[in-house]
Design a protein around this motif. Structure first.
Motif, PDB file in Angstrom:
ATOM      1  N   ALA A  90       0.684  -1.326  -0.116  1.00 28.66           N
ATOM      2  CA  ALA A  90      -0.113  -0.145  -0.245  1.00 28.66           C
ATOM      3  C   ALA A  90       0.922   1.160   0.048  1.00 28.66           C
ATOM      4  O   ALA A  90       1.881   1.375   0.743  1.00 28.66           O
ATOM      5  CB  ALA A  90      -0.879  -0.098   1.154  1.00 28.66           C
ATOM      6  N   ARG A  91       0.286   2.275  -0.988  1.00 29.32           N
ATOM      7  CA  ARG A  91       1.236   3.528  -0.771  1.00 29.32           C
ATOM      8  C   ARG A  91       0.581   4.581  -0.128  1.00 29.32           C
ATOM      9  O   ARG A  91      -0.545   5.132  -0.514  1.00 29.32           O
ATOM     10  CB  ARG A  91       1.270   4.081  -2.252  1.00 29.32           C
ATOM     11  CG  ARG A  91       2.237   3.261  -3.106  1.00 29.32           C
ATOM     12  CD  ARG A  91       2.573   3.744  -4.575  1.00 29.32           C
ATOM     13  NE  ARG A  91       1.404   3.501  -5.367  1.00 29.32           N
ATOM     14  CZ  ARG A  91       0.743   4.770  -5.811  1.00 29.32           C
ATOM     15  NH1 ARG A  91       1.083   5.786  -5.158  1.00 29.32           N
ATOM     16  NH2 ARG A  91      -0.371   4.601  -6.264  1.00 29.32           N
ATOM     17  N   LEU A  92       1.061   4.641   0.942  1.00 34.66           N
ATOM     18  CA  LEU A  92       0.136   5.661   1.765  1.00 34.66           C
ATOM     19  C   LEU A  92       0.788   7.140   2.038  1.00 34.66           C
ATOM     20  O   LEU A  92       2.279   7.094   2.209  1.00 34.66           O
ATOM     21  CB  LEU A  92       0.091   5.250   3.354  1.00 34.66           C
ATOM     22  CG  LEU A  92      -0.821   4.245   3.711  1.00 34.66           C
ATOM     23  CD1 LEU A  92      -0.805   3.203   4.988  1.00 34.66           C
ATOM     24  CD2 LEU A  92      -2.401   4.800   3.526  1.00 34.66           C
ATOM     25  N   SER A  93       0.293   8.264   2.060  1.00 41.75           N
ATOM     26  CA  SER A  93       0.938   9.343   2.424  1.00 41.75           C
ATOM     27  C   SER A  93      -0.176  10.360   2.932  1.00 41.75           C
ATOM     28  O   SER A  93      -1.481  10.159   2.960  1.00 41.75           O
ATOM     29  CB  SER A  93       1.172  10.073   0.924  1.00 41.75           C
ATOM     30  OG  SER A  93       0.028  10.112   0.152  1.00 41.75           O
ATOM     31  N   ILE A  94       0.401  11.530   3.310  1.00 40.99           N
ATOM     32  CA  ILE A  94      -0.611  12.506   3.913  1.00 40.99           C
ATOM     33  C   ILE A  94      -0.564  13.876   3.170  1.00 40.99           C
ATOM     34  O   ILE A  94       0.416  14.390   2.934  1.00 40.99           O
ATOM     35  CB  ILE A  94       0.026  12.730   5.577  1.00 40.99           C
ATOM     36  CG1 ILE A  94      -0.004  11.435   6.246  1.00 40.99           C
ATOM     37  CG2 ILE A  94      -0.919  13.781   6.266  1.00 40.99           C
ATOM     38  CD1 ILE A  94       0.775  11.729   7.660  1.00 40.99           C
ATOM     39  N   LYS A  95      -1.795  14.484   2.925  1.00 43.18           N
ATOM     40  CA  LYS A  95      -2.089  15.613   2.078  1.00 43.18           C
ATOM     41  C   LYS A  95      -2.351  16.687   3.148  1.00 43.18           C
ATOM     42  O   LYS A  95      -3.250  16.700   3.839  1.00 43.18           O
ATOM     43  CB  LYS A  95      -3.242  15.237   1.222  1.00 43.18           C
ATOM     44  CG  LYS A  95      -3.862  16.534   0.211  1.00 43.18           C
ATOM     45  CD  LYS A  95      -4.805  16.064  -0.565  1.00 43.18           C
ATOM     46  CE  LYS A  95      -5.090  17.323  -1.723  1.00 43.18           C
ATOM     47  NZ  LYS A  95      -6.150  18.077  -0.647  1.00 43.18           N
ATOM     48  N   TRP A  96      -1.667  17.663   3.011  1.00 42.70           N
ATOM     49  CA  TRP A  96      -1.845  19.015   4.133  1.00 42.70           C
ATOM     50  C   TRP A  96      -3.189  19.516   3.538  1.00 42.70           C
ATOM     51  O   TRP A  96      -3.599  19.528   2.645  1.00 42.70           O
ATOM     52  CB  TRP A  96      -0.966  19.971   3.710  1.00 42.70           C
ATOM     53  CG  TRP A  96      -0.664  21.029   4.633  1.00 42.70           C
ATOM     54  CD1 TRP A  96      -0.187  21.196   5.812  1.00 42.70           C
ATOM     55  CD2 TRP A  96      -1.519  22.447   4.289  1.00 42.70           C
ATOM     56  NE1 TRP A  96      -0.285  22.417   6.456  1.00 42.70           N
ATOM     57  CE2 TRP A  96      -1.037  22.950   5.481  1.00 42.70           C
ATOM     58  CE3 TRP A  96      -2.423  22.875   3.445  1.00 42.70           C
ATOM     59  CZ2 TRP A  96      -1.773  24.407   5.684  1.00 42.70           C
ATOM     60  CZ3 TRP A  96      -2.866  24.077   3.715  1.00 42.70           C
ATOM     61  CH2 TRP A  96      -2.471  24.846   4.794  1.00 42.70           C
ATOM     62  N   PRO A  97      -3.825  19.832   4.560  1.00 41.46           N
ATOM     63  CA  PRO A  97      -3.624  19.531   6.058  1.00 41.46           C
ATOM     64  C   PRO A  97      -3.994  18.479   6.832  1.00 41.46           C
ATOM     65  O   PRO A  97      -3.371  18.232   7.906  1.00 41.46           O
ATOM     66  CB  PRO A  97      -4.278  21.022   6.804  1.00 41.46           C
ATOM     67  CG  PRO A  97      -5.451  21.028   6.037  1.00 41.46           C
ATOM     68  CD  PRO A  97      -5.225  20.501   4.487  1.00 41.46           C
ATOM     69  N   ASN A  98      -4.831  18.030   6.311  1.00 37.59           N
ATOM     70  CA  ASN A  98      -5.496  16.822   7.267  1.00 37.59           C
ATOM     71  C   ASN A  98      -6.128  15.503   6.494  1.00 37.59           C
ATOM     72  O   ASN A  98      -6.904  15.045   7.069  1.00 37.59           O
ATOM     73  CB  ASN A  98      -6.495  17.186   7.969  1.00 37.59           C
ATOM     74  CG  ASN A  98      -7.489  17.980   7.338  1.00 37.59           C
ATOM     75  OD1 ASN A  98      -7.797  18.110   6.063  1.00 37.59           O
ATOM     76  ND2 ASN A  98      -8.544  18.878   8.057  1.00 37.59           N
ATOM     77  N   ASP A  99      -5.653  15.102   5.207  1.00 32.71           N
ATOM     78  CA  ASP A  99      -6.215  13.700   4.576  1.00 32.71           C
ATOM     79  C   ASP A  99      -5.276  12.937   4.700  1.00 32.71           C
ATOM     80  O   ASP A  99      -3.961  13.292   4.402  1.00 32.71           O
ATOM     81  CB  ASP A  99      -6.686  14.367   3.294  1.00 32.71           C
ATOM     82  CG  ASP A  99      -7.863  15.149   3.442  1.00 32.71           C
ATOM     83  OD1 ASP A  99      -8.541  15.286   4.142  1.00 32.71           O
ATOM     84  OD2 ASP A  99      -8.084  15.855   2.195  1.00 32.71           O
ATOM     85  N   VAL A 100      -5.488  11.654   4.521  1.00 36.74           N
ATOM     86  CA  VAL A 100      -4.825  10.694   4.277  1.00 36.74           C
ATOM     87  C   VAL A 100      -5.025   9.819   3.064  1.00 36.74           C
ATOM     88  O   VAL A 100      -6.024   9.680   2.704  1.00 36.74           O
ATOM     89  CB  VAL A 100      -4.898   9.510   5.490  1.00 36.74           C
ATOM     90  CG1 VAL A 100      -3.864   8.195   5.159  1.00 36.74           C
ATOM     91  CG2 VAL A 100      -4.405  10.160   6.833  1.00 36.74           C
ATOM     92  N   LEU A 101      -3.917   9.529   2.284  1.00 31.54           N
ATOM     93  CA  LEU A 101      -4.151   8.990   0.994  1.00 31.54           C
ATOM     94  C   LEU A 101      -3.634   7.727   0.793  1.00 31.54           C
ATOM     95  O   LEU A 101      -2.460   7.258   1.389  1.00 31.54           O
ATOM     96  CB  LEU A 101      -3.340  10.017  -0.248  1.00 31.54           C
ATOM     97  CG  LEU A 101      -3.583  11.493  -0.104  1.00 31.54           C
ATOM     98  CD1 LEU A 101      -2.678  12.032  -1.276  1.00 31.54           C
ATOM     99  CD2 LEU A 101      -5.134  11.932  -0.210  1.00 31.54           C
TER     100      LEU A 101
END
Length: 239
Positions: A90-101
């Motif tokens: 799984a490719r997880l990342s965090i999008k500013w300011p408060n979403d998880v992708l």
């Protein structure tokens, strides 16, 4: 830490506001279904059965500026809990300011609201564990929604996800309290989506385009564009 488990509720954020005056400490408010959930800026948030919906009520140290930094704590906790269940590919990342992708699509969102005149903080978290909303129900430029089940094939009951998230949040909360925002900031930047790339930030009627350079000590996004370096404390971000 106390946990309140509900079969259905209008919104765990609304329930947090109702329960907050009687809470002596922190508490998770978890619902199997929300009928009137909301996201940032009053946007609708679909929360059917099978998805994760919860709000943490806590008493943060410091003032409102310190409380706002808990969006980064919550995002790190969410990313860690999802990494535990989504599998190694799984490719997880965090999008500013408060979403998880997850794999480039939005799987989770976070909403912060102050309660009791700022004495308490409500951190609302929604995760598309089983279902993602249809794309045609979202704003045209919104991130494509995804679900854990759709992307990884993993089926995780929401009530089993709660202790994973609570444990991860407790870990990053301790980091924040013991070492300050620098520790959280560094961990967040290591997981930041599109760091070092060109993005668009919209703040009301203003649109700025530039390179996502970093976040500063207040959590503001630092954008470097044709007009120089700019700190943005609140905006919608588009890739």
């Amino acid at each position: 830490m106390a946990r309140h488990v509900l079969p259905s509720v209008d919104s765990t954020m609304n329930e947090a506001a109702r329960l907050a005056p009687g809470l002596s400490g922190s508490a998770w408010i978890f619902a199997h279904e929300q009928t009137a959930a909301r996201g940032r800026r009053g946007r609708d948030w679909r929360a059917p059965a099978g998805n994760f919906s919860a709000t943490l009520v806590m008493r943060p140290e410091g003032g409102l500026a310190q409380a706002a930094l808990y969006s980064f704590v919550a995002a790190l906790a969410l990313e860690a809990a999802l990494a535990h269940v989504a599998g190694p590919h799984a490719r997880l990342s965090i999008k500013w300011p408060n979403d998880v992708l997850l794999n480039g699509g939005k799987i989770a969102g976070i909403l912060l609201e102050s309660l009791q005149g700022g004495a308490q903080l409500a951190i609302g978290i929604g995760v598309n564990l089983a279902h993602a909303p249809p794309r045609n129900e979202l704003e045209p430029e919104a991130m494509p929604p995804v679900s854990l089940a759709g992307e990884s094939g993993m089926v995780v009951p929401p009530e089993e996800f709660l202790p994973m998230l609570a444990q991860a949040f407790a870990h990053y909360d301790r980091q924040f309290r013991d070492y300050g925002f620098d520790a959280i900031r560094n961990a967040w930047l290591a997981r930041a989506a599109r760091l070092g790339e060109e993005i668009t930030a919209r703040t009301g009627a203003q649109t700025y385009r530039g390179t996502f350079e970093t976040i500063d000590a207040t959590g503001a996004l630092i954008l470097t564009g044709p007009e120089g370096r700019r700190a943005i404390s609140a905006a919608d971000i588009f890739f």
